[in-house]
Scaffold this motif. Structure first.
Motif, PDB file in Angstrom:
ATOM      1  N   LYS A 288     -14.816   4.085  -7.579  1.00 36.23           N
ATOM      2  CA  LYS A 288     -14.377   3.589  -6.276  1.00 36.23           C
ATOM      3  C   LYS A 288     -13.557   2.325  -6.522  1.00 36.23           C
ATOM      4  O   LYS A 288     -13.932   1.469  -7.318  1.00 36.23           O
ATOM      5  CB  LYS A 288     -15.591   3.270  -5.404  1.00 36.23           C
ATOM      6  CG  LYS A 288     -15.211   2.832  -4.027  1.00 36.23           C
ATOM      7  CD  LYS A 288     -16.424   2.566  -3.168  1.00 36.23           C
ATOM      8  CE  LYS A 288     -15.932   2.076  -1.821  1.00 36.23           C
ATOM      9  NZ  LYS A 288     -16.997   1.499  -1.033  1.00 36.23           N
ATOM     10  N   LEU A 289     -12.420   2.219  -5.843  1.00 35.51           N
ATOM     11  CA  LEU A 289     -11.552   1.058  -6.021  1.00 35.51           C
ATOM     12  C   LEU A 289     -12.102  -0.134  -5.238  1.00 35.51           C
ATOM     13  O   LEU A 289     -12.292  -0.036  -4.025  1.00 35.51           O
ATOM     14  CB  LEU A 289     -10.133   1.366  -5.547  1.00 35.51           C
ATOM     15  CG  LEU A 289      -9.398   2.492  -6.270  1.00 35.51           C
ATOM     16  CD1 LEU A 289      -8.019   2.713  -5.649  1.00 35.51           C
ATOM     17  CD2 LEU A 289      -9.276   2.195  -7.750  1.00 35.51           C
ATOM     18  N   PRO A 290     -12.346  -1.262  -5.931  1.00 33.32           N
ATOM     19  CA  PRO A 290     -12.817  -2.447  -5.197  1.00 33.32           C
ATOM     20  C   PRO A 290     -11.693  -3.021  -4.347  1.00 33.32           C
ATOM     21  O   PRO A 290     -10.518  -2.901  -4.695  1.00 33.32           O
ATOM     22  CB  PRO A 290     -13.224  -3.415  -6.316  1.00 33.32           C
ATOM     23  CG  PRO A 290     -12.450  -2.981  -7.505  1.00 33.32           C
ATOM     24  CD  PRO A 290     -12.237  -1.500  -7.359  1.00 33.32           C
ATOM     25  N   PRO A 291     -12.039  -3.646  -3.231  1.00 30.27           N
ATOM     26  CA  PRO A 291     -10.995  -4.185  -2.359  1.00 30.27           C
ATOM     27  C   PRO A 291     -10.338  -5.422  -2.968  1.00 30.27           C
ATOM     28  O   PRO A 291     -10.904  -6.102  -3.821  1.00 30.27           O
ATOM     29  CB  PRO A 291     -11.760  -4.553  -1.082  1.00 30.27           C
ATOM     30  CG  PRO A 291     -13.144  -4.835  -1.548  1.00 30.27           C
ATOM     31  CD  PRO A 291     -13.376  -3.888  -2.700  1.00 30.27           C
TER      32      PRO A 291
ATOM     33  N   CYS B 262      -5.079   3.849  -3.312  1.00 32.90           N
ATOM     34  CA  CYS B 262      -4.767   2.436  -3.134  1.00 32.90           C
ATOM     35  C   CYS B 262      -6.024   1.683  -2.704  1.00 32.90           C
ATOM     36  O   CYS B 262      -6.775   2.177  -1.860  1.00 32.90           O
ATOM     37  CB  CYS B 262      -3.682   2.309  -2.066  1.00 32.90           C
ATOM     38  SG  CYS B 262      -3.102   0.651  -1.837  1.00 32.90           S
ATOM     39  N   PRO B 263      -6.262   0.487  -3.253  1.00 26.86           N
ATOM     40  CA  PRO B 263      -7.396  -0.312  -2.774  1.00 26.86           C
ATOM     41  C   PRO B 263      -7.096  -0.902  -1.393  1.00 26.86           C
ATOM     42  O   PRO B 263      -5.937  -1.072  -1.019  1.00 26.86           O
ATOM     43  CB  PRO B 263      -7.516  -1.430  -3.824  1.00 26.86           C
ATOM     44  CG  PRO B 263      -6.158  -1.542  -4.422  1.00 26.86           C
ATOM     45  CD  PRO B 263      -5.540  -0.172  -4.349  1.00 26.86           C
ATOM     46  N   THR B 264      -8.136  -1.211  -0.673  1.00 29.61           N
ATOM     47  CA  THR B 264      -7.965  -1.851   0.626  1.00 29.61           C
ATOM     48  C   THR B 264      -7.741  -3.354   0.426  1.00 29.61           C
ATOM     49  O   THR B 264      -8.073  -3.901  -0.624  1.00 29.61           O
ATOM     50  CB  THR B 264      -9.199  -1.641   1.525  1.00 29.61           C
ATOM     51  OG1 THR B 264     -10.338  -2.194   0.862  1.00 29.61           O
ATOM     52  CG2 THR B 264      -9.424  -0.168   1.824  1.00 29.61           C
TER      53      THR B 264
ATOM     54  N   HIS C 293      -9.334   0.750 -12.877  1.00 24.71           N
ATOM     55  CA  HIS C 293     -10.469   1.565 -12.437  1.00 24.71           C
ATOM     56  C   HIS C 293     -10.228   3.063 -12.586  1.00 24.71           C
ATOM     57  O   HIS C 293     -11.172   3.851 -12.475  1.00 24.71           O
ATOM     58  CB  HIS C 293     -10.858   1.198 -11.007  1.00 24.71           C
ATOM     59  CG  HIS C 293     -11.480  -0.154 -10.926  1.00 24.71           C
ATOM     60  ND1 HIS C 293     -12.805  -0.385 -11.192  1.00 24.71           N
ATOM     61  CD2 HIS C 293     -10.926  -1.367 -10.666  1.00 24.71           C
ATOM     62  CE1 HIS C 293     -13.056  -1.677 -11.084  1.00 24.71           C
ATOM     63  NE2 HIS C 293     -11.929  -2.298 -10.765  1.00 24.71           N
TER      64      HIS C 293
ATOM     65  N   VAL D 130      -5.660  -2.938 -10.076  1.00 20.88           N
ATOM     66  CA  VAL D 130      -6.931  -2.333  -9.664  1.00 20.88           C
ATOM     67  C   VAL D 130      -6.919  -0.828  -9.918  1.00 20.88           C
ATOM     68  O   VAL D 130      -7.858  -0.268 -10.494  1.00 20.88           O
ATOM     69  CB  VAL D 130      -7.241  -2.647  -8.179  1.00 20.88           C
ATOM     70  CG1 VAL D 130      -8.377  -1.771  -7.653  1.00 20.88           C
ATOM     71  CG2 VAL D 130      -7.580  -4.123  -8.011  1.00 20.88           C
TER      72      VAL D 130
ATOM     73  N   ASP E 115      -8.462 -10.059  -7.125  1.00 27.06           N
ATOM     74  CA  ASP E 115      -8.625  -8.635  -7.418  1.00 27.06           C
ATOM     75  C   ASP E 115      -9.593  -8.444  -8.571  1.00 27.06           C
ATOM     76  O   ASP E 115      -9.938  -9.392  -9.268  1.00 27.06           O
ATOM     77  CB  ASP E 115      -7.277  -7.965  -7.716  1.00 27.06           C
ATOM     78  CG  ASP E 115      -6.642  -8.407  -9.021  1.00 27.06           C
ATOM     79  OD1 ASP E 115      -7.304  -8.339 -10.083  1.00 27.06           O
ATOM     80  OD2 ASP E 115      -5.470  -8.807  -8.993  1.00 27.06           O
TER      81      ASP E 115
ATOM     82  N   MET F 207      -2.719  -4.426  -6.600  1.00 25.58           N
ATOM     83  CA  MET F 207      -2.996  -3.001  -6.362  1.00 25.58           C
ATOM     84  C   MET F 207      -2.776  -2.190  -7.622  1.00 25.58           C
ATOM     85  O   MET F 207      -3.597  -1.342  -7.979  1.00 25.58           O
ATOM     86  CB  MET F 207      -2.132  -2.478  -5.212  1.00 25.58           C
ATOM     87  CG  MET F 207      -2.546  -3.003  -3.876  1.00 25.58           C
ATOM     88  SD  MET F 207      -1.436  -2.436  -2.578  1.00 25.58           S
ATOM     89  CE  MET F 207      -2.127  -3.280  -1.167  1.00 25.58           C
TER      90      MET F 207
ATOM     91  N   SER G 264       0.833  -1.213   0.000  1.00 24.75           N
ATOM     92  CA  SER G 264       0.000   0.000   0.000  1.00 24.75           C
ATOM     93  C   SER G 264       0.864   1.258   0.000  1.00 24.75           C
ATOM     94  O   SER G 264       0.545   2.239  -0.670  1.00 24.75           O
ATOM     95  CB  SER G 264      -0.930   0.026   1.221  1.00 24.75           C
ATOM     96  OG  SER G 264      -1.856  -1.013   1.155  1.00 24.75           O
TER      97      SER G 264
END
Length: 190
Positions: free
Chosen positions: A79-82, A33-35, A72, A68, A102, A65, A23
């Motif tokens: 919104k970045l998907p986790p 950064c996505p979670t 996106h 994603v 992912d 990461m 991250s």
């Protein structure tokens, strides 16, 4: 510890540490950064070498990461998907299996055989030719050397495990990291 082997290695703790480090690199590169969410047997511990688990997880999470964010970012205000990590284990299982999922658009089918080749990269500019970094630089490219996946699979196979990728182009990738319990299988000569 017994030598390099930590008797109570926690995959969930190693995943969290690798996710935190990936991250940091992702935020430094993209400012977003996505979670990462961890599911499954999060309380599992088993004897293993933590560094041999950390390295492939860090590389897989960093790749996820990057995928994603880049996939996106094409959509404004997306919104970045986790990224989901599942720790699968049962006391009778031969392996501890980790799945990293992912929604980063997947890998082109034509690229899948190449991802295990050293120096293959999907980064468009060559990181070796970009502005030369000094030894004291704090910037690290998120990708581009082409060593992460081949070395990660080598780490997994050394003790009899494996690393596999299953990709759905246009959606995302699932990476399966199979880690045998040390003591159940002799080390591989690779």
């Amino acid at each position: 510890y017994a030598g390099l082997i930590f008797k109570t290695t926690s995959p969930a703790k190693i995943i969290q540490g690798a996710a935190d480090d990936a991250s940091y690199v992702c935020m430094h590169t993209y400012n977003k950064c996505p979670t990462v969410t961890i599911y499954g047997s999060t309380d599992l511990t088993f004897p293993y070498i933590p560094a041999h688990l950390y390295y492939p997880l860090f590389e897989l999470l960093k790749n996820s990461m990057r995928a994603v964010v880049e996939f996106h970012s094409r959509k404004p205000d997306a919104k970045l998907p986790p990224i989901r990590v599942v720790v699968a284990d049962h006391e009778k299982n031969e392996d501890v299996c980790l799945k990293i999922s992912d929604e980063g658009g997947g890998i082109k089918r034509s690229h899948l055989p190449k991802v295990w080749s050293y120096n293959f990269t999907t980064v468009s500019k060559n990181v070796w030719d970009s502005n030369a970094q000094t030894d004291f630089s704090t910037t690290v490219p998120i990708a581009g050397f082409g060593h992460g996946l081949p070395l990660s699979r080598l780490y997994a196979k050394y003790f009899g495990g494996n690393l596999q990728l299953i990709s759905m182009e246009g959606y995302g990738t699932d990476a399966y990291l199979q880690i045998p319990r040390i003591g159940d299988i002799p080390e591989a000569v690779v």
